[in-house]
Design an enzyme around this catalytic site. Structure first.
Site, PDB file in Angstrom:
ATOM      1  CG  ASN A  10      -2.987  51.369 -10.275  1.00  0.00           C
ATOM      2  OD1 ASN A  10      -3.188  51.671  -8.352  1.00  0.00           O
ATOM      3  ND2 ASN A  10      -3.620  50.233 -10.449  1.00  0.00           N
ATOM      4  CE  LYS A  53      -1.797  46.498  -9.872  1.00  0.00           C
ATOM      5  NZ  LYS A  53      -1.755  45.849 -10.143  1.00  0.00           N
ATOM      6  CG  HIS A  59      -6.324  48.328 -13.098  1.00  0.00           C
ATOM      7  ND1 HIS A  59      -6.252  47.166 -12.398  1.00  0.00           N
ATOM      8  CD2 HIS A  59      -5.285  48.833 -12.883  1.00  0.00           C
ATOM      9  CE1 HIS A  59      -5.165  46.893 -12.967  1.00  0.00           C
ATOM     10  NE2 HIS A  59      -4.140  47.469 -12.547  1.00  0.00           N
ATOM     11  CD  GLU A 101      -5.422  44.551 -10.327  1.00  0.00           C
ATOM     12  OE1 GLU A 101      -5.708  45.557  -9.495  1.00  0.00           O
ATOM     13  OE2 GLU A 101      -4.353  44.523 -10.035  1.00  0.00           O
ATOM     14  CD  GLU A 142      -2.315  48.488 -16.416  1.00  0.00           C
ATOM     15  OE1 GLU A 142      -1.168  48.572 -15.992  1.00  0.00           O
ATOM     16  OE2 GLU A 142      -3.627  48.220 -15.954  1.00  0.00           O
ATOM     17  N   GLY A 182       1.582  42.116 -12.804  1.00  0.00           N
ATOM     18  CA  GLY A 182       1.957  41.190 -11.198  1.00  0.00           C
ATOM     19  C   GLY A 182       1.825  39.774 -10.897  1.00  0.00           C
ATOM     20  CB  SER A 212       5.645  42.859 -14.938  1.00  0.00           C
ATOM     21  OG  SER A 212       5.003  42.304 -13.784  1.00  0.00           O
TER      22      SER A 212
HETATM   23  P1  13P Z   1       2.517  45.911 -12.002  1.00  0.00           P
HETATM   24  O1  13P Z   1       3.346  46.017 -12.095  1.00  0.00           O
HETATM   25  O2  13P Z   1       1.920  45.149  -9.519  1.00  0.00           O
HETATM   26  O3  13P Z   1       2.869  44.146 -12.951  1.00  0.00           O
HETATM   27  O4  13P Z   1       0.375  46.178 -11.773  1.00  0.00           O
HETATM   28  C1  13P Z   1       0.854  46.755 -13.275  1.00  0.00           C
HETATM   29  C2  13P Z   1      -1.023  47.133 -13.224  1.00  0.00           C
HETATM   30  O5  13P Z   1      -1.500  46.969 -12.932  1.00  0.00           O
HETATM   31  C3  13P Z   1      -0.618  48.612 -12.350  1.00  0.00           C
HETATM   32  O6  13P Z   1      -1.783  49.056 -13.181  1.00  0.00           O
END
Ligand code: 13P
Length: 251
Positions: free
Chosen positions: A8, A10, A95, A97, A167, A173, A213
């Site tokens: 992903n 983003k 997601h 976010e 997640e 992140g 992560s």
């Molecule tokens: P990270 O791997 O950067 O922690 O992000 C995970 C994520 O949100 C994947 O959709």
């Protein structure tokens, strides 16, 4: 079961990263035949280029969002038909976010899942608790609640065509990965809910991915857990070497 390693991106990446990433992945897959289906989900403007670049490789394309209407006056939105035209066969929905910054609700996630399934795009449905919810012991109920609402009205045979991504928000992140046990325990809880909605053997075959992560170092042990069927990778999916290492970590 074949694992899923989904990147992903983003709101990151460039046209040149599409090319170098696909080239690296193609080489890695040819050389190692990993036990993994690899999917890249870049921002929308790169999907056309991704579609061309993955031709003749085993890499698949996915989107990070979709709207549930098929066309019309919805400024700034993207329909499932457009994703199909761009060769996307997977789409991330719900997601954390999108939930926290853009007000995406479980009800909206459900509508998106339905339209994706109707159009043969695999929904990658994200669920996960916040730090507060974990610390107050509400993590299991949170994830079960999200699954209950997001999967409402979806038949067992359609559910069998979904991917779930667990997640935990506190691990996204932050460099704080859930431990192998924490992740696997939550996957078992999610699978229990899926079994209630379908049956044991169907639920066993619905991929549940872990995200938060995941990196080149921790991927192998996470992926070897009994109920972890793959990874949804953020930051590390932007680094070709690291992402390829994650792909070859699939047992
Ligand atoms: P990270 O791997 O950067 O922690 O992000 C995970 C994520 O949100 C994947 O959709």
């Amino acid at each position: 079961m074949e694992k899923f390693i989904i990147g992903n991106w983003k709101m990151n990446g460039t046209q040149s990263l599409i090319k170098t990433m696909v080239e690296s992945l193609h080489k890695t897959i040819e050389q190692n035949s990993p036990n993994a289906q690899v999917v890249i989900c870049p921002p929308f403007p790169y999907l056309g280029l991704l579609q061309k670049t993955i031709e003749g490789t085993a890499v698949k394309a996915g989107a990070q969002n979709v709207y549930y209407e098929l066309s019309g006056a919805y400024t700034g939105e993207i329909s499932v038909n457009m994703l199909t035209e761009w060769g996307s066969t997977y789409c991330i929905i719900g997601h954390s976010e999108r939930r926290s910054y853009f007000g995406e609700t479980d009800e909206l996630v459900q509508k998106k899942a339905v339209v994706l399934l109707e159009n043969n795009i695999t929904p990658v449905i994200c669920v996960g608790e916040t730090l507060d919810q974990r610390e107050s012991g509400a993590h299991e109920a949170t994830v079960v609640g999200q699954l209950t609402k997001a999967l409402d009205g979806i038949s067992a045979s359609d559910l069998a065509r979904c991917i779930i991504a667990y997640e935990p928000v506190w691990a996204i992140g932050t460099g704080k990965t859930a431990s192998d046990e924490q992740a696997n325990d939550m996957h078992k809880v999610a699978r229990g809910k899926l079994a209630e909605l379908t049956d044991e053997s169907t639920a066993k075959n619905i991929p549940i991915l872990y995200g938060g992560s995941v990196n080149a170092k921790n991927a192998a042990s996470l992926l070897s857990q009994s109920d972890i069927d793959g990874s949804l990778v953020g930051g590390a999916s932007l680094k070709p070497d690291d992402f390829c290492t994650i792909v070859t970590s699939a047992p």
